[in-house]
Design a protein around this motif. Structure first.
Motif, PDB file in Angstrom:
ATOM      1  N   VAL A  27      33.245  47.656  22.011  1.00 56.30           N
ATOM      2  CA  VAL A  27      32.681  48.877  22.596  1.00 56.30           C
ATOM      3  C   VAL A  27      32.371  48.646  24.077  1.00 56.30           C
ATOM      4  CG1 VAL A  27      30.655  50.393  22.596  1.00 56.30           C
ATOM      5  CG2 VAL A  27      31.821  49.854  20.441  1.00 56.30           C
ATOM      6  N   GLN A  28      31.750  47.509  24.390  1.00 49.10           N
ATOM      7  CA  GLN A  28      31.421  47.210  25.785  1.00 49.10           C
ATOM      8  C   GLN A  28      32.681  47.080  26.636  1.00 49.10           C
ATOM      9  OE1 GLN A  28      28.998  43.713  25.195  1.00 49.10           O
ATOM     10  NE2 GLN A  28      27.119  44.898  25.497  1.00 49.10           N
ATOM     11  N   ALA A  29      33.698  46.423  26.094  1.00 50.46           N
ATOM     12  CA  ALA A  29      34.937  46.229  26.846  1.00 50.46           C
ATOM     13  C   ALA A  29      35.668  47.555  27.052  1.00 50.46           C
ATOM     14  CB  ALA A  29      35.839  45.228  26.118  1.00 50.46           C
ATOM     15  N   LEU A  30      35.704  48.399  26.025  1.00 50.49           N
ATOM     16  CA  LEU A  30      36.360  49.695  26.171  1.00 50.49           C
ATOM     17  C   LEU A  30      35.612  50.559  27.187  1.00 50.49           C
ATOM     18  CD1 LEU A  30      38.820  51.227  25.106  1.00 50.49           C
ATOM     19  CD2 LEU A  30      37.330  52.233  23.370  1.00 50.49           C
ATOM     20  N   TYR A  31      34.298  50.476  27.170  1.00 48.89           N
ATOM     21  CA  TYR A  31      33.475  51.172  28.169  1.00 48.89           C
ATOM     22  C   TYR A  31      33.843  50.681  29.576  1.00 48.89           C
ATOM     23  CZ  TYR A  31      29.379  52.145  31.063  1.00 48.89           C
ATOM     24  OH  TYR A  31      28.549  52.526  32.083  1.00 48.89           O
ATOM     25  N   GLU A  32      33.954  49.373  29.731  1.00 48.56           N
ATOM     26  CA  GLU A  32      34.295  48.806  31.039  1.00 48.56           C
ATOM     27  C   GLU A  32      35.664  49.286  31.512  1.00 48.56           C
ATOM     28  OE1 GLU A  32      35.153  44.398  32.779  1.00 48.56           O
ATOM     29  OE2 GLU A  32      33.311  44.665  31.625  1.00 48.56           O
ATOM     30  N   ILE A  33      36.632  49.301  30.624  1.00 55.32           N
ATOM     31  CA  ILE A  33      37.969  49.775  30.977  1.00 55.32           C
ATOM     32  C   ILE A  33      37.906  51.242  31.385  1.00 55.32           C
ATOM     33  CG2 ILE A  33      40.253  50.332  30.018  1.00 55.32           C
ATOM     34  CD1 ILE A  33      39.932  47.737  28.296  1.00 55.32           C
ATOM     35  N   ASP A  34      37.170  52.027  30.611  1.00 55.53           N
ATOM     36  CA  ASP A  34      37.045  53.460  30.868  1.00 55.53           C
ATOM     37  C   ASP A  34      36.381  53.730  32.219  1.00 55.53           C
ATOM     38  OD1 ASP A  34      37.321  56.191  30.196  1.00 55.53           O
ATOM     39  OD2 ASP A  34      35.346  56.258  29.264  1.00 55.53           O
ATOM     40  N   MET A  35      35.340  52.976  32.532  1.00 57.59           N
ATOM     41  CA  MET A  35      34.564  53.238  33.742  1.00 57.59           C
ATOM     42  C   MET A  35      35.188  52.635  35.003  1.00 57.59           C
ATOM     43  SD  MET A  35      32.325  55.210  32.593  1.00 57.59           S
ATOM     44  CE  MET A  35      31.330  55.433  34.038  1.00 57.59           C
ATOM     45  N   SER A  36      35.825  51.476  34.862  1.00 53.51           N
ATOM     46  CA  SER A  36      36.317  50.781  36.052  1.00 53.51           C
ATOM     47  C   SER A  36      37.827  50.842  36.218  1.00 53.51           C
ATOM     48  CB  SER A  36      35.886  49.312  36.010  1.00 53.51           C
ATOM     49  OG  SER A  36      36.616  48.611  35.008  1.00 53.51           O
ATOM     50  N   GLY A  37      38.531  51.204  35.152  1.00 55.97           N
ATOM     51  CA  GLY A  37      39.982  51.191  35.220  1.00 55.97           C
ATOM     52  C   GLY A  37      40.567  49.783  35.151  1.00 55.97           C
ATOM     53  N   ALA A  38      39.741  48.821  34.727  1.00 62.55           N
ATOM     54  CA  ALA A  38      40.203  47.432  34.611  1.00 62.55           C
ATOM     55  C   ALA A  38      41.332  47.346  33.592  1.00 62.55           C
ATOM     56  CB  ALA A  38      39.045  46.537  34.192  1.00 62.55           C
ATOM     57  N   GLY A  39      42.168  46.340  33.744  1.00 57.60           N
ATOM     58  CA  GLY A  39      43.286  46.140  32.833  1.00 57.60           C
ATOM     59  C   GLY A  39      42.846  45.543  31.509  1.00 57.60           C
ATOM     60  N   LEU A  40      43.512  45.931  30.447  1.00 58.35           N
ATOM     61  CA  LEU A  40      43.183  45.498  29.096  1.00 58.35           C
ATOM     62  C   LEU A  40      43.164  43.975  28.963  1.00 58.35           C
ATOM     63  CD1 LEU A  40      42.696  46.222  26.074  1.00 58.35           C
ATOM     64  CD2 LEU A  40      45.183  46.195  25.820  1.00 58.35           C
ATOM     65  N   ASN A  41      44.236  43.316  29.355  1.00 59.76           N
ATOM     66  CA  ASN A  41      44.314  41.866  29.168  1.00 59.76           C
ATOM     67  C   ASN A  41      43.272  41.116  29.988  1.00 59.76           C
ATOM     68  OD1 ASN A  41      46.389  41.998  27.272  1.00 59.76           O
ATOM     69  ND2 ASN A  41      47.951  42.042  28.869  1.00 59.76           N
ATOM     70  N   GLY A  42      42.997  41.585  31.191  1.00 61.68           N
ATOM     71  CA  GLY A  42      41.967  40.953  32.008  1.00 61.68           C
ATOM     72  C   GLY A  42      40.592  41.086  31.393  1.00 61.68           C
ATOM     73  N   VAL A  43      40.300  42.241  30.822  1.00 62.65           N
ATOM     74  CA  VAL A  43      39.003  42.453  30.177  1.00 62.65           C
ATOM     75  C   VAL A  43      38.889  41.590  28.926  1.00 62.65           C
ATOM     76  CG1 VAL A  43      37.571  44.158  28.978  1.00 62.65           C
ATOM     77  CG2 VAL A  43      38.644  44.741  31.150  1.00 62.65           C
ATOM     78  N   ILE A  44      39.946  41.503  28.139  1.00 64.09           N
ATOM     79  CA  ILE A  44      39.922  40.646  26.947  1.00 64.09           C
ATOM     80  C   ILE A  44      39.647  39.207  27.346  1.00 64.09           C
ATOM     81  CG2 ILE A  44      41.354  39.648  25.118  1.00 64.09           C
ATOM     82  CD1 ILE A  44      42.634  42.439  24.795  1.00 64.09           C
ATOM     83  N   ASP A  45      40.369  38.715  28.350  1.00 68.87           N
ATOM     84  CA  ASP A  45      40.176  37.345  28.808  1.00 68.87           C
ATOM     85  C   ASP A  45      38.745  37.121  29.300  1.00 68.87           C
ATOM     86  OD1 ASP A  45      41.221  34.673  29.576  1.00 68.87           O
ATOM     87  OD2 ASP A  45      40.726  35.398  31.595  1.00 68.87           O
ATOM     88  N   GLU A  46      38.244  38.046  30.085  1.00 72.07           N
ATOM     89  CA  GLU A  46      36.891  37.903  30.638  1.00 72.07           C
ATOM     90  C   GLU A  46      35.840  37.889  29.528  1.00 72.07           C
ATOM     91  OE1 GLU A  46      33.134  39.347  32.186  1.00 72.07           O
ATOM     92  OE2 GLU A  46      34.553  40.963  31.967  1.00 72.07           O
ATOM     93  N   PHE A  47      35.980  38.756  28.540  1.00 69.93           N
ATOM     94  CA  PHE A  47      35.008  38.803  27.444  1.00 69.93           C
ATOM     95  C   PHE A  47      35.062  37.536  26.600  1.00 69.93           C
ATOM     96  CE2 PHE A  47      33.996  43.059  28.460  1.00 69.93           C
ATOM     97  CZ  PHE A  47      32.873  43.416  27.728  1.00 69.93           C
ATOM     98  N   LEU A  48      36.256  37.091  26.259  1.00 76.16           N
ATOM     99  CA  LEU A  48      36.381  35.953  25.356  1.00 76.16           C
ATOM    100  C   LEU A  48      36.135  34.602  26.028  1.00 76.16           C
ATOM    101  CD1 LEU A  48      39.415  36.977  23.135  1.00 76.16           C
ATOM    102  CD2 LEU A  48      36.973  37.068  22.577  1.00 76.16           C
ATOM    103  N   HIS A  49      36.468  34.488  27.294  1.00 77.67           N
ATOM    104  CA  HIS A  49      36.382  33.173  27.936  1.00 77.67           C
ATOM    105  C   HIS A  49      35.266  33.029  28.950  1.00 77.67           C
ATOM    106  CE1 HIS A  49      40.640  33.413  26.516  1.00 77.67           C
ATOM    107  NE2 HIS A  49      40.174  32.363  25.877  1.00 77.67           N
ATOM    108  N   LYS A  50      34.617  34.134  29.302  1.00 73.32           N
ATOM    109  CA  LYS A  50      33.550  34.045  30.302  1.00 73.32           C
ATOM    110  C   LYS A  50      32.268  34.689  29.826  1.00 73.32           C
ATOM    111  CE  LYS A  50      36.951  33.960  33.935  1.00 73.32           C
ATOM    112  NZ  LYS A  50      37.967  34.858  34.371  1.00 73.32           N
ATOM    113  N   ARG A  51      32.354  35.944  29.475  1.00 66.06           N
ATOM    114  CA  ARG A  51      31.136  36.702  29.183  1.00 66.06           C
ATOM    115  C   ARG A  51      30.423  36.234  27.922  1.00 66.06           C
ATOM    116  NH1 ARG A  51      31.020  43.045  30.008  1.00 66.06           N
ATOM    117  NH2 ARG A  51      31.937  42.256  31.907  1.00 66.06           N
TER     118      ARG A  51
END
Length: 171
Positions: A27-51
């Motif tokens: 939900v948080q990642a989809l919100y981020e994509i929706d609000m910022s226009g970030a790319g799907l794969n970048g958000v997945i990587d950031e959530f799983l490996h950093k956040r």
């Protein structure tokens, strides 16, 4: 892709808590994509490996959250993102009072999209579990009527998407 639908579901193994964390992260990642226009794969990587890695995360009640089930997180996020137009049409049909998914607050919209996707494409997870998980998750973000809205929309959708399951449960 591994069958994440059957992983991490044994009582006491933390699998259900990891799935709950995966739902929250999706939900948080989809919100981020929706609000910022970030790319799907970048958000997945950031959530799983950093956040989420090594972070001391807690839920709305101060309970420590486990690391999310990464496979389930990816499944939910990719599915909800990839089928967004279909999901939005389903949600629009389940909303009452002339509302549309695009008029909803962004976190609520993301919650309904991920929850609807899980009802649609994750049949091994009981519909009541899906509904309860997203109602509880909504309660972590909102204090007013939003959890009831999520309950109503997902329940209406479950009665359509999983009619046999819901009929068995009712009867």
């Amino acid at each position: 892709m591994s069958d994440s639908k059957s992983q991490g579901t044994q009582p006491g193994d933390g699998g259900s808590r990891r799935r709950s964390a995966a739902r929250l992260a999706a939900v948080q990642a989809l919100y981020e994509i929706d609000m910022s226009g970030a790319g799907l794969n970048g958000v997945i990587d950031e959530f799983l490996h950093k956040r989420w890695t090594g972070a001391d995360l807690t839920d709305g009640e101060g309970v420590s959250l486990p690391e999310p089930d990464g496979n389930y997180f990816g499944l939910l996020l990719r599915g909800a993102h990839g089928r967004q137009a279909d999901l939005d049409a389903m949600i629009d049909g389940a909303l009452s009072g002339g509302y549309s998914v695009h008029r909803l607050e962004a976190v609520l919209r993301a919650t309904l999209r991920v929850g609807t996707y899980e009802l649609l494409d994750c049949p091994k997870v009981p519909a009541r579990v899906v509904i309860t998980e997203y109602v509880d998750l909504t309660g972590d973000f909102f204090l007013a009527k939003e959890p009831g809205l999520v309950n109503g929309v997902l329940d209406r959708l479950a009665r359509t998407l999983r009619a046999d399951e819901m009929a068995r449960e009712a009867g």
